[in-house]
Design a protein around this motif. Structure first.
Motif, PDB file in Angstrom:
ATOM      1  N   GLN A  37       0.813  -1.214   0.000  1.00  0.00           N
ATOM      2  CA  GLN A  37       0.000   0.000   0.000  1.00  0.00           C
ATOM      3  C   GLN A  37       0.851   1.271   0.000  1.00  0.00           C
ATOM      4  OE1 GLN A  37      -2.361  -0.586   3.518  1.00  0.00           O
ATOM      5  NE2 GLN A  37      -3.944  -1.732   2.410  1.00  0.00           N
ATOM      6  N   VAL A  38       2.169   1.125   0.069  1.00  0.00           N
ATOM      7  CA  VAL A  38       3.065   2.284   0.109  1.00  0.00           C
ATOM      8  C   VAL A  38       3.405   2.706  -1.319  1.00  0.00           C
ATOM      9  CG1 VAL A  38       5.307   3.146   0.873  1.00  0.00           C
ATOM     10  CG2 VAL A  38       4.014   1.582   2.333  1.00  0.00           C
ATOM     11  N   ALA A  46       0.792  17.802  -1.707  1.00  0.00           N
ATOM     12  CA  ALA A  46       0.414  18.854  -0.766  1.00  0.00           C
ATOM     13  C   ALA A  46      -0.386  18.237   0.380  1.00  0.00           C
ATOM     14  CB  ALA A  46      -0.411  19.920  -1.481  1.00  0.00           C
ATOM     15  N   GLY A  47      -0.064  18.612   1.592  1.00  0.00           N
ATOM     16  CA  GLY A  47      -0.779  18.105   2.761  1.00  0.00           C
ATOM     17  C   GLY A  47      -0.211  16.825   3.351  1.00  0.00           C
ATOM     18  N   ALA A  48       0.824  16.271   2.750  1.00  0.00           N
ATOM     19  CA  ALA A  48       1.440  15.051   3.279  1.00  0.00           C
ATOM     20  C   ALA A  48       2.164  15.368   4.592  1.00  0.00           C
ATOM     21  CB  ALA A  48       2.420  14.462   2.275  1.00  0.00           C
ATOM     22  N   GLN A  49       2.144  14.406   5.504  1.00  0.00           N
ATOM     23  CA  GLN A  49       2.790  14.574   6.808  1.00  0.00           C
ATOM     24  C   GLN A  49       4.042  13.714   6.866  1.00  0.00           C
ATOM     25  OE1 GLN A  49      -0.325  13.286   9.416  1.00  0.00           O
ATOM     26  NE2 GLN A  49      -1.772  14.772   8.607  1.00  0.00           N
ATOM     27  N   GLU A  50       5.173  14.314   7.224  1.00  0.00           N
ATOM     28  CA  GLU A  50       6.429  13.582   7.334  1.00  0.00           C
ATOM     29  C   GLU A  50       6.421  12.718   8.592  1.00  0.00           C
ATOM     30  OE1 GLU A  50       9.642  16.388   7.246  1.00  0.00           O
ATOM     31  OE2 GLU A  50       9.552  16.559   5.072  1.00  0.00           O
ATOM     32  N   ILE A  51       6.890  11.485   8.445  1.00  0.00           N
ATOM     33  CA  ILE A  51       6.966  10.569   9.586  1.00  0.00           C
ATOM     34  C   ILE A  51       8.417  10.263   9.945  1.00  0.00           C
ATOM     35  CG2 ILE A  51       6.411   8.256  10.424  1.00  0.00           C
ATOM     36  CD1 ILE A  51       3.832   8.407   8.796  1.00  0.00           C
ATOM     37  N   ALA A  52       9.243   9.938   8.955  1.00  0.00           N
ATOM     38  CA  ALA A  52      10.634   9.585   9.250  1.00  0.00           C
ATOM     39  C   ALA A  52      11.505   9.707   8.021  1.00  0.00           C
ATOM     40  CB  ALA A  52      10.720   8.160   9.792  1.00  0.00           C
ATOM     41  N   GLN A  53      12.776   9.972   8.255  1.00  0.00           N
ATOM     42  CA  GLN A  53      13.776   9.915   7.193  1.00  0.00           C
ATOM     43  C   GLN A  53      14.334   8.503   7.206  1.00  0.00           C
ATOM     44  OE1 GLN A  53      16.736  13.008   7.291  1.00  0.00           O
ATOM     45  NE2 GLN A  53      18.168  11.774   6.092  1.00  0.00           N
ATOM     46  N   LYS A  76      10.169   0.867   1.385  1.00  0.00           N
ATOM     47  CA  LYS A  76       8.713   0.703   1.479  1.00  0.00           C
ATOM     48  C   LYS A  76       8.321  -0.115   2.710  1.00  0.00           C
ATOM     49  CE  LYS A  76       6.274   0.003  -2.222  1.00  0.00           C
ATOM     50  NZ  LYS A  76       5.736  -0.442  -3.520  1.00  0.00           N
ATOM     51  N   ARG A  77       9.065  -1.186   2.990  1.00  0.00           N
ATOM     52  CA  ARG A  77       8.768  -2.014   4.177  1.00  0.00           C
ATOM     53  C   ARG A  77       8.955  -1.217   5.466  1.00  0.00           C
ATOM     54  NH1 ARG A  77      11.618  -5.885   1.245  1.00  0.00           N
ATOM     55  NH2 ARG A  77      13.448  -5.674   2.568  1.00  0.00           N
ATOM     56  N   GLU A  78      10.027  -0.431   5.527  1.00  0.00           N
ATOM     57  CA  GLU A  78      10.278   0.388   6.718  1.00  0.00           C
ATOM     58  C   GLU A  78       9.180   1.434   6.889  1.00  0.00           C
ATOM     59  OE1 GLU A  78      12.682   0.145   9.124  1.00  0.00           O
ATOM     60  OE2 GLU A  78      13.262  -1.725   8.153  1.00  0.00           O
ATOM     61  N   ALA A  79       8.777   2.064   5.779  1.00  0.00           N
ATOM     62  CA  ALA A  79       7.709   3.065   5.831  1.00  0.00           C
ATOM     63  C   ALA A  79       6.403   2.430   6.289  1.00  0.00           C
ATOM     64  CB  ALA A  79       7.535   3.722   4.461  1.00  0.00           C
ATOM     65  N   ALA A  80       6.081   1.262   5.746  1.00  0.00           N
ATOM     66  CA  ALA A  80       4.843   0.570   6.120  1.00  0.00           C
ATOM     67  C   ALA A  80       4.829   0.221   7.600  1.00  0.00           C
ATOM     68  CB  ALA A  80       4.683  -0.692   5.272  1.00  0.00           C
ATOM     69  N   ALA A  81       5.981  -0.162   8.139  1.00  0.00           N
ATOM     70  CA  ALA A  81       6.062  -0.497   9.564  1.00  0.00           C
ATOM     71  C   ALA A  81       5.774   0.717  10.439  1.00  0.00           C
ATOM     72  CB  ALA A  81       7.447  -1.062   9.896  1.00  0.00           C
ATOM     73  N   LEU A  82       5.992   1.923   9.890  1.00  0.00           N
ATOM     74  CA  LEU A  82       5.718   3.160  10.621  1.00  0.00           C
ATOM     75  C   LEU A  82       4.324   3.710  10.317  1.00  0.00           C
ATOM     76  CD1 LEU A  82       9.166   4.891  10.063  1.00  0.00           C
ATOM     77  CD2 LEU A  82       8.354   3.800  12.169  1.00  0.00           C
ATOM     78  N   GLY A  83       3.561   3.008   9.474  1.00  0.00           N
ATOM     79  CA  GLY A  83       2.223   3.458   9.111  1.00  0.00           C
ATOM     80  C   GLY A  83       2.210   4.497   8.008  1.00  0.00           C
ATOM     81  N   ALA A  84       3.325   4.692   7.337  1.00  0.00           N
ATOM     82  CA  ALA A  84       3.394   5.650   6.232  1.00  0.00           C
ATOM     83  C   ALA A  84       2.843   4.980   4.971  1.00  0.00           C
ATOM     84  CB  ALA A  84       4.835   6.094   5.998  1.00  0.00           C
TER      85      ALA A  84
END
Length: 153
Positions: A37-38, A46-53, A76-84
């Motif tokens: 889903q990532v 526009a309007g996206a919220q940053e979660i992590a680098q 993508k796997r790391e982002a998904a684990a953070l809910g991004a």
């Protein structure tokens, strides 16, 4: 000298070049989602919220497209684990990772031995990005979306 040491040295060199990833939190994590889903973006909607680098590295290889795809998939796997649900791809690069092996020799009296040395030039692919959450209903410019890699046969 015994050749039993050669496999130990080889395994140690391979372990040094394993795939890895790191993150620096920039915002609040969300519940984990499925990596499929990532979406990968060139620029944040526009309007996206940053979660992590995020940063990731592929396993050591010979600089193939598969290594690049693996480094981005790890993002993508790391982002998904953070809910991004998105990753803004900052860059993809490579670094040399020369793997070398040598066996020494010596002589004593009438006994002598030879040596062997070899180098295997290898590469590790790296990818960096920012994990983002794009709220539902956000209008996304199609040119900002990075196409998914072609499926392997």
């Amino acid at each position: 000298m015994t050749f039993r040491l050669v496999p130990v040295v080889f395994v140690a060199l391979l372990a040094a070049g394993c795939a890895s990833s790191s993150k620096v939190m920039l915002g609040q994590a969300r519940p984990a989602i499925d990596p499929s889903q990532v979406q990968v973006y060139r620029t944040a909607p526009a309007g996206a919220q940053e979660i992590a680098q995020l940063e990731s590295k592929s396993a050591v290889g010979f600089g193939t497209q598969g290594q690049t795809d693996a480094a981005v998939a790890r993002l993508k796997r790391e982002a998904a684990a953070l809910g991004a649900n998105g990753v803004v791809l900052i860059g993809v690069g490579s670094s040399g990772s020369p793997v070398g092996m040598s066996v020494g020799a010596g002589s004593y009296g009438r006994h002598s031995g030879g040596g062997l040395s070899m180098g295997i030039p290898t590469t590790q692919k790296q990818a960096a990005g920012v994990a983002i959450y794009v709220p539902p209903g956000t209008v996304v410019d199609p040119t900002s979306v990075v196409p998914a890699p072609a499926p392997k046969n």
